[in-house]
Motif scaffolding. Structure first.
Motif, PDB file in Angstrom:
ATOM      1  N   GLN A   1      -1.747  -3.153  -4.040  1.00 35.84           N
ATOM      2  CA  GLN A   1      -2.590  -2.702  -2.937  1.00 35.84           C
ATOM      3  C   GLN A   1      -2.925  -1.215  -3.082  1.00 35.84           C
ATOM      4  O   GLN A   1      -2.456  -0.536  -3.986  1.00 35.84           O
ATOM      5  N   GLU A   2      -3.748  -0.715  -2.169  1.00 35.44           N
ATOM      6  CA  GLU A   2      -4.319   0.620  -2.305  1.00 35.44           C
ATOM      7  C   GLU A   2      -3.240   1.684  -2.531  1.00 35.44           C
ATOM      8  O   GLU A   2      -2.223   1.745  -1.830  1.00 35.44           O
TER       9      GLU A   2
ATOM     10  N   ARG B   1       0.833  -1.207   0.000  1.00 35.49           N
ATOM     11  CA  ARG B   1       0.000   0.000   0.000  1.00 35.49           C
ATOM     12  C   ARG B   1       0.871   1.263   0.000  1.00 35.49           C
ATOM     13  O   ARG B   1       1.877   1.355   0.698  1.00 35.49           O
TER      14      ARG B   1
ATOM     15  N   SER C   1      -4.862   2.418  -7.072  1.00 38.66           N
ATOM     16  CA  SER C   1      -3.564   1.925  -7.554  1.00 38.66           C
ATOM     17  C   SER C   1      -3.393   2.218  -9.042  1.00 38.66           C
ATOM     18  O   SER C   1      -4.355   2.458  -9.770  1.00 38.66           O
TER      19      SER C   1
END
Length: 401
Positions: free
Chosen positions: A158-159, A128, A187
């Motif tokens: 991931q984010e 992330r 992303s």
């Protein structure tokens, strides 16, 4: 399609529209009409053995792919090398271990075989909020034309992360491959699959991708080598404001069969999709197949989508099949369209170049190179762009167009 982290033991759709290659229990033999209607299952037996009459197999040399219809016994047909970005390779994923199977559900027998045959799936994981500067490179090397392998690879951004992942295929093998791509909210992910196999390689792959809210995914298929290469990407724009771009480049020589059945599903609102595949063919029995399906779902309001396929036939005896399809379930969209064209040289372009003092042979080379370079330059990876442009030049050097 509902998310799942475990593999069900029966088909996902027991009353779906199916054909003889997908004999799901309690279902009749009703021909599949659209890509979205294809049945899905983790069990190879639910699909039956393809005959070549089914809608998703009728353009494919089924007999030459038959070695991929059962799991690999020793599964030693390929090796994997992480050339760069090794720190982003997480622990392997067994079937039923998240995020493997969070989105991916096989839609043909080869994908189901690869799911069952891959005990430990590779997991490429971008943490992330991290932006990865250099491409993550995974090299898949075949160990021989008589060797078999099954694999399932998960690529997870991931984010709010950003990365480029390159999958390079070389050598020779009989290889059944699944690629599961998850681009989580915010992303920005680029995935490039390069097929530069030896001439006797057999490679059938299923790429399934989910793009979440405000995420961006660029997906490239580049196929220059292999006896049969069948890479079918499926991209779902699930989240509001998500964006997907699917690009392809093929160069088929004599005896090669290069195929992609592309599916883009606009599921979320205000999504943007762009599909462009280009191919060149040379030599007796050179064959390319492109089938492009776009579905704009009933909740995909404010969607903008376009798909196109362009093919340049360089010699007699080569054949390109190109079939675009567009299905729209809502009238509240910004725009949607599709196009397909297959042909030989543009004589006006050749004439223009020759009037500038360029020889006919060089003029033809420049026209082909310019046609294909459009896709190469979209990569944004200078080293790979240079490699592919050199490969195109090498291909053209042996063509009497």
């Amino acid at each position: 399609m509902a998310a799942s982290t475990t593999a069900p033991t029966s088909a996902q759709q027991t009353n779906a529209h199916i054909d003889p290659a997908a004999q799901v229990a309690d279902a009749g033999f009703v021909p599949v009409q659209t890509r979205s209607e294809r049945p899905r299952s983790f069990e190879p037996a639910d699909f039956g053995t393809p005959t070549g009459r089914e809608v998703n197999w009728k353009h494919t040399p089924v007999a030459r792919l038959s070695g991929l219809f059962t799991p690999a016994e020793s599964n030693d047909g390929v090796t994997y090398e992480i050339t760069s970005g090794e720190q982003y390779i997480a622990d392997t994923l067994a079937a039923g271990t998240a995020p493997r199977g969070e989105f991916f559900v096989p839609e043909d027998i080869v994908a189901a075989v690869a799911w069952q045959g891959s005990v430990d799936g590779m997991h490429v994981r971008i943490p992330r909020n991290e932006e990865v500067a250099e491409p993550i490179l995974v090299t898949v090397t075949g160990q021989g034309a008589d060797k078999r392998a099954d694999s399932h690879i998960v690529i997870e951004a991931q984010e709010n992360s950003a990365a480029t992942v390159i999958l390079r295929h070389q050598g020779s093998a009989q290889y059944a491959q699944n690629i599961e791509i998850i681009a989580r909210a915010g992303s920005r992910l680029t995935v490039v699959s390069v097929q530069r196999w030896d001439d006797d390689a057999i490679h059938a792959a299923s790429h399934q991708t989910r793009v979440d809210k405000d995420a961006q995914l660029r997906h490239f298929i580049v196929s220059f080598g292999g006896g049969i290469v069948r890479v079918n990407p499926n991209l779902e724009l699930a989240g509001t404001g998500s964006e997907g771009k699917m690009y392809g480049l093929t160069f088929a020589d004599a005896g090669q069969h290069l195929e992609s059945q592309v599916y883009m599903h606009h599921k979320g609102a205000h999504t943007t999709g762009d599909v462009l595949y280009k191919g060149a063919l040379q030599g007796e029995s050179a064959r390319s197949v492109w089938i492009g399906d776009v579905l704009i779902g009933r909740d995909a309001t404010g969607t903008s989508s376009y798909e196109a396929n362009r093919n340049l036939v360089l010699t007699a005896g080569a054949r390109a099949d190109s079939i675009p399809n567009l299905e729209i379930e809502t009238g509240d969209i910004l725009g949607a369209g599709h196009a397909s064209a297959t042909g030989r040289f543009d004589d006006e372009q050749l004439f223009y170049l020759q009037t500038r003092g360029i020889s006919e042979e060089e003029a033809r080379r420049l026209v082909v190179l310019g046609f294909l370079t459009d896709i190469v330059l979209r990569l944004g990876i200078p080293s790979l762009e240079s490699e592919l442009l050199a490969a195109i030049d090498t291909e053209l050097a042996g063509v009497n167009v």
